[in-house]
Design a protein around this motif. Sequence first.
Motif, PDB file in Angstrom:
ATOM      1  N   ARG A 162      -3.133   5.881  -2.134  1.00  0.00           N
ATOM      2  CA  ARG A 162      -4.261   5.482  -2.987  1.00  0.00           C
ATOM      3  C   ARG A 162      -5.173   6.664  -3.301  1.00  0.00           C
ATOM      4  NH1 ARG A 162      -4.901   1.292   0.991  1.00  0.00           N
ATOM      5  NH2 ARG A 162      -7.006   2.017   1.429  1.00  0.00           N
ATOM      6  N   ASN A 163      -5.039   7.748  -2.569  1.00  0.00           N
ATOM      7  CA  ASN A 163      -5.939   8.895  -2.713  1.00  0.00           C
ATOM      8  C   ASN A 163      -5.172  10.207  -2.826  1.00  0.00           C
ATOM      9  OD1 ASN A 163      -8.707   7.608  -2.275  1.00  0.00           O
ATOM     10  ND2 ASN A 163      -7.500   6.792  -0.580  1.00  0.00           N
ATOM     11  N   GLU A 186     -15.732   4.379  -2.740  1.00  0.00           N
ATOM     12  CA  GLU A 186     -14.799   4.245  -3.862  1.00  0.00           C
ATOM     13  C   GLU A 186     -14.052   2.919  -3.786  1.00  0.00           C
ATOM     14  OE1 GLU A 186     -12.225   7.635  -4.032  1.00  0.00           O
ATOM     15  OE2 GLU A 186     -13.897   9.030  -4.299  1.00  0.00           O
ATOM     16  N   GLU A 187     -13.628   2.556  -2.581  1.00  0.00           N
ATOM     17  CA  GLU A 187     -12.902   1.292  -2.431  1.00  0.00           C
ATOM     18  C   GLU A 187     -13.785   0.097  -2.778  1.00  0.00           C
ATOM     19  OE1 GLU A 187      -9.528   2.522   0.854  1.00  0.00           O
ATOM     20  OE2 GLU A 187     -11.379   1.592   1.569  1.00  0.00           O
ATOM     21  N   ARG A 240      -3.884   4.271   2.333  1.00  0.00           N
ATOM     22  CA  ARG A 240      -5.056   5.072   1.961  1.00  0.00           C
ATOM     23  C   ARG A 240      -4.691   6.551   1.899  1.00  0.00           C
ATOM     24  NH1 ARG A 240     -10.775   4.694   5.152  1.00  0.00           N
ATOM     25  NH2 ARG A 240     -11.216   3.096   3.628  1.00  0.00           N
ATOM     26  N   TYR A 264      -7.000  -5.056  -7.129  1.00  0.00           N
ATOM     27  CA  TYR A 264      -7.205  -3.919  -6.221  1.00  0.00           C
ATOM     28  C   TYR A 264      -6.885  -4.316  -4.782  1.00  0.00           C
ATOM     29  CZ  TYR A 264      -9.010  -0.056  -3.585  1.00  0.00           C
ATOM     30  OH  TYR A 264      -9.105   0.981  -2.701  1.00  0.00           O
ATOM     31  N   THR A 265      -7.258  -5.523  -4.392  1.00  0.00           N
ATOM     32  CA  THR A 265      -6.964  -5.995  -3.033  1.00  0.00           C
ATOM     33  C   THR A 265      -5.454  -5.993  -2.787  1.00  0.00           C
ATOM     34  OG1 THR A 265      -8.955  -7.360  -3.061  1.00  0.00           O
ATOM     35  CG2 THR A 265      -7.307  -7.903  -1.404  1.00  0.00           C
ATOM     36  N   ARG A 298      -4.287  -2.365  -2.561  1.00  0.00           N
ATOM     37  CA  ARG A 298      -4.725  -1.819  -1.274  1.00  0.00           C
ATOM     38  C   ARG A 298      -3.814  -2.293  -0.133  1.00  0.00           C
ATOM     39  NH1 ARG A 298     -10.932  -2.363   0.910  1.00  0.00           N
ATOM     40  NH2 ARG A 298     -10.581  -1.308   2.875  1.00  0.00           N
ATOM     41  N   GLU A 349     -12.973  -2.516  -5.751  1.00  0.00           N
ATOM     42  CA  GLU A 349     -12.886  -3.955  -5.499  1.00  0.00           C
ATOM     43  C   GLU A 349     -13.827  -4.726  -6.439  1.00  0.00           C
ATOM     44  OE1 GLU A 349     -11.965  -6.943  -1.937  1.00  0.00           O
ATOM     45  OE2 GLU A 349     -12.297  -4.827  -1.524  1.00  0.00           O
TER      46      GLU A 349
END
Length: 150
Positions: free
Chosen positions: A80-81, A122-123, A143, A134-135, A138, A127
């Motif tokens: 995600r990053n 950011e998360e 991450r 996004y959930t 995620r 959200e």
Amino acid sequence: MPVVPPPVFALAAGVAQHLLAPERPAGRPRRIAAAAIAAASLGLDAGAMAAFRRHHTTVNPLDPAQASTMVTGGVFGVTRNPMYVGMAGLLTAHAVRRGGWLTPLPVAAFVVLIDRLQIPAEEAAMERNFGEAYTDYRARVPRWLPVGPR
């Protein structure tokens, strides 16, 4: 929301590594390993930047609420990053190149700072902006890297 851009943290960590490194030249194996890690890290960063540009969304980590599109493909399907992983990778490459037992410490400090200060904000913004999409993202994509916590 943090007010220090993540690249500033990375630059500070790089300076700390330079100061902590021994004063001896890197041998060929360390130079090759460092170059390979740096190339992969730059690839992650470039892939992430290109994806953001393609989707016409913000790359500004200080205002993640401005994200207009949730990017989940390419390097964002692995982590995600990817930009933070790329920065940590560049710091790792620098630590390998410089050598010494203390040069990895700034890498760890960078990861902890970003993980605790930057990413949670950011998360939360993602959200708010994208809700269940996004959930779900995620829950499926880690991450940091596939070997670490989600």
